[in-house]
Scaffold this motif. Structure first.
Motif, mmCIF file in Angstrom:
data_model
loop_
_atom_site.group_PDB
_atom_site.id
_atom_site.type_symbol
_atom_site.label_atom_id
_atom_site.label_comp_id
_atom_site.label_asym_id
_atom_site.label_seq_id
_atom_site.Cartn_x
_atom_site.Cartn_y
_atom_site.Cartn_z
ATOM 1 N N LYS A 233 0.837 -1.207 0.000
ATOM 2 C CA LYS A 233 0.000 0.000 0.000
ATOM 3 C C LYS A 233 0.875 1.261 0.000
ATOM 4 O O LYS A 233 0.604 2.221 -0.738
ATOM 5 C CB LYS A 233 -0.907 -0.006 1.224
ATOM 6 C CG LYS A 233 -1.853 1.191 1.344
ATOM 7 C CD LYS A 233 -2.665 1.089 2.627
ATOM 8 C CE LYS A 233 -3.533 2.315 2.842
ATOM 9 N NZ LYS A 233 -4.669 2.367 1.908
ATOM 10 N N GLY A 234 1.923 1.246 0.819
ATOM 11 C CA GLY A 234 2.825 2.394 0.894
ATOM 12 C C GLY A 234 3.542 2.644 -0.420
ATOM 13 O O GLY A 234 3.668 3.785 -0.874
ATOM 14 N N ILE A 235 4.012 1.552 -1.051
ATOM 15 C CA ILE A 235 4.723 1.679 -2.321
ATOM 16 C C ILE A 235 3.784 2.173 -3.416
ATOM 17 O O ILE A 235 4.124 3.086 -4.185
ATOM 18 C CB ILE A 235 5.368 0.334 -2.718
ATOM 19 C CG1 ILE A 235 6.470 -0.033 -1.721
ATOM 20 C CG2 ILE A 235 5.926 0.404 -4.137
ATOM 21 C CD1 ILE A 235 7.041 -1.423 -1.917
ATOM 22 N N SER A 237 1.078 3.897 -3.109
ATOM 23 C CA SER A 237 0.741 5.294 -2.845
ATOM 24 C C SER A 237 1.869 6.216 -3.303
ATOM 25 O O SER A 237 1.623 7.278 -3.887
ATOM 26 C CB SER A 237 0.460 5.492 -1.358
ATOM 27 O OG SER A 237 0.174 6.847 -1.082
ATOM 28 N N ALA A 238 3.110 5.789 -3.050
ATOM 29 C CA ALA A 238 4.268 6.623 -3.384
ATOM 30 C C ALA A 238 4.440 6.800 -4.895
ATOM 31 O O ALA A 238 4.895 7.855 -5.347
ATOM 32 C CB ALA A 238 5.537 6.008 -2.788
ATOM 33 N N VAL A 239 4.054 5.796 -5.678
ATOM 34 C CA VAL A 239 4.248 5.869 -7.131
ATOM 35 C C VAL A 239 2.965 6.243 -7.879
ATOM 36 O O VAL A 239 2.923 6.210 -9.108
ATOM 37 C CB VAL A 239 4.807 4.537 -7.682
ATOM 38 C CG1 VAL A 239 6.163 4.234 -7.071
ATOM 39 C CG2 VAL A 239 3.836 3.383 -7.435
ATOM 40 N N THR A 243 -4.529 2.472 -4.226
ATOM 41 C CA THR A 243 -4.250 1.736 -2.993
ATOM 42 C C THR A 243 -5.535 1.059 -2.512
ATOM 43 O O THR A 243 -6.587 1.210 -3.107
ATOM 44 C CB THR A 243 -3.715 2.676 -1.901
ATOM 45 O OG1 THR A 243 -4.689 3.694 -1.646
ATOM 46 C CG2 THR A 243 -2.418 3.319 -2.317
#
Length: 328
Positions: A233-235, A237-239, A243
């Protein structure tokens, strides 16, 4: 042990590819050679090499486990042209619940179970613990069972973005959406999802406890699954990828079996109700964007939660009777 570590890597690549693919298709149209498909294929190929190696030398698995994995691989390969044909015949679907997708799920379940069985027998002289690869294989099986729910979990945030005019889906995807709520959530009745979750995580939990004789493995496997989902989810969201809601309340089901070890039906009841009520509270409070829920769903969820350990307990005496007959 290196052999089984490579199997963990193979399934981890499939895990990453599948999670990425679920996010990918909430943003882009179906593409045969997308990067998520390639990552998934790398895991599939590594497993195929390991299986081929085992058929040649027969070092780490007995015959039945090898056969199971082979059946899983053949079924998966059969599913590929069937899935492409399904898309050609019915167009692009936005759901993880299509019939051909379930061929993939069943095939992968069989693969994981075959490898896990091989590992279980290969290490039978040591007691299974949560510190071993049993946790990884249990987590992979859990992920495969829960993957159909990714439709609703990804849909929760994607639908919220859509209705507020902030969707990050491509124009091609948006042009396909004529019935937003139904299509984004897979066209499956909302009540199916929580019942499905309780059924399969409950079933997996009681079977692991019964076979491995360790109540901590289901807990650590679920924790690992939730952790990896948060990392993904974090990855994403970052790209700038879609999510999803991470199903954190699933952990309450194996935790209940850990707390109520001697009374399995009570563990099933408490775990299923705690899972649903916690999720419902999060949904109503608005702390997180969750899949849609209605309070009446608590009743079938609780019934399924009780029935899973009860039915499992009824099977045990029958199995024992068969063994007694064979001994006699």
């Amino acid at each position: 042990m290196k052999y089984y570590r490579l199997w963990v890597l193979a399934f981890l690549l499939k895990f990453i590819g599948s999670a990425w693919d679920a996010s990918y298709h909430f943003k882009y149209l179906f593409e045969e050679y997308s990067i998520p498909h390639i990552v998934n294929t790398l895991g599939f190929a590594l497993g195929a090499v390991l299986l081929f190696q085992e058929w040649r030398r027969k070092q780490y698995m007995e015959r039945f486990s090898r056969n199971l994995i082979t059946i899983g691989y053949v079924l998966f390969l059969i599913g590929i042209p069937l899935d492409f044909t399904y898309h050609i015949a019915y167009g692009i679907d936005l759901t993880t619940w299509s019939p051909t997708h379930f061929i993939y799920y069943i095939a992968t379940d069989i693969m994981i179970f075959g490898v896990w069985r091989g590992y279980f027998l290969y290490t039978r002289e040591t007691k299974p613990t949560w510190k071993s690869m049993h946790t990884w294989f249990a987590m992979f099986l859990l992920e495969c069972f829960m993957f159909p729910n990714m439709q609703q979990e990804n849909g929760a945030i994607s639908y919220n973005q859509y209705i507020h005019g902030k969707s990050i889906a491509s124009k091609e995807i948006l042009d396909l959406i004529s019935d937003p709520a139904s299509q984004i959530f897979g066209g499956i009745p909302e009540w199916v999802y929580p019942i499905y979750s309780v059924l399969f995580i409950g079933l997996l939990t009681v079977l692991i406890i019964r076979i491995c004789r360790d109540v901590t493995i289901p807990v650590t496997a679920t924790l690992l699954y939730i952790l990896l989902r948060f990392v993904g989810k974090g990855i994403f969201s970052a790209v700038g990828y879609p999510t999803s809601y991470v199903p954190i309340t699933l952990l309450l089901i194996p935790l209940a079996f850990l707390l109520f070890r001697k009374t399995k039906w009570l563990a099933g009841l408490v775990g299923s109700m705690a899972y649903f009520l916690a999720l419902f509270a999060i949904h109503k409070s608005g702390i997180l964007i969750t899949p849609p829920l209605v309070m009446w769903e608590l009743v079938p969820v609780a019934i399924v939660g009780v029935l899973v350990p009860v039915v499992n307990g009824l099977v045990k005496p029958i199995t024992q009777q068969n063994k007694d007959k064979q001994t006699a």
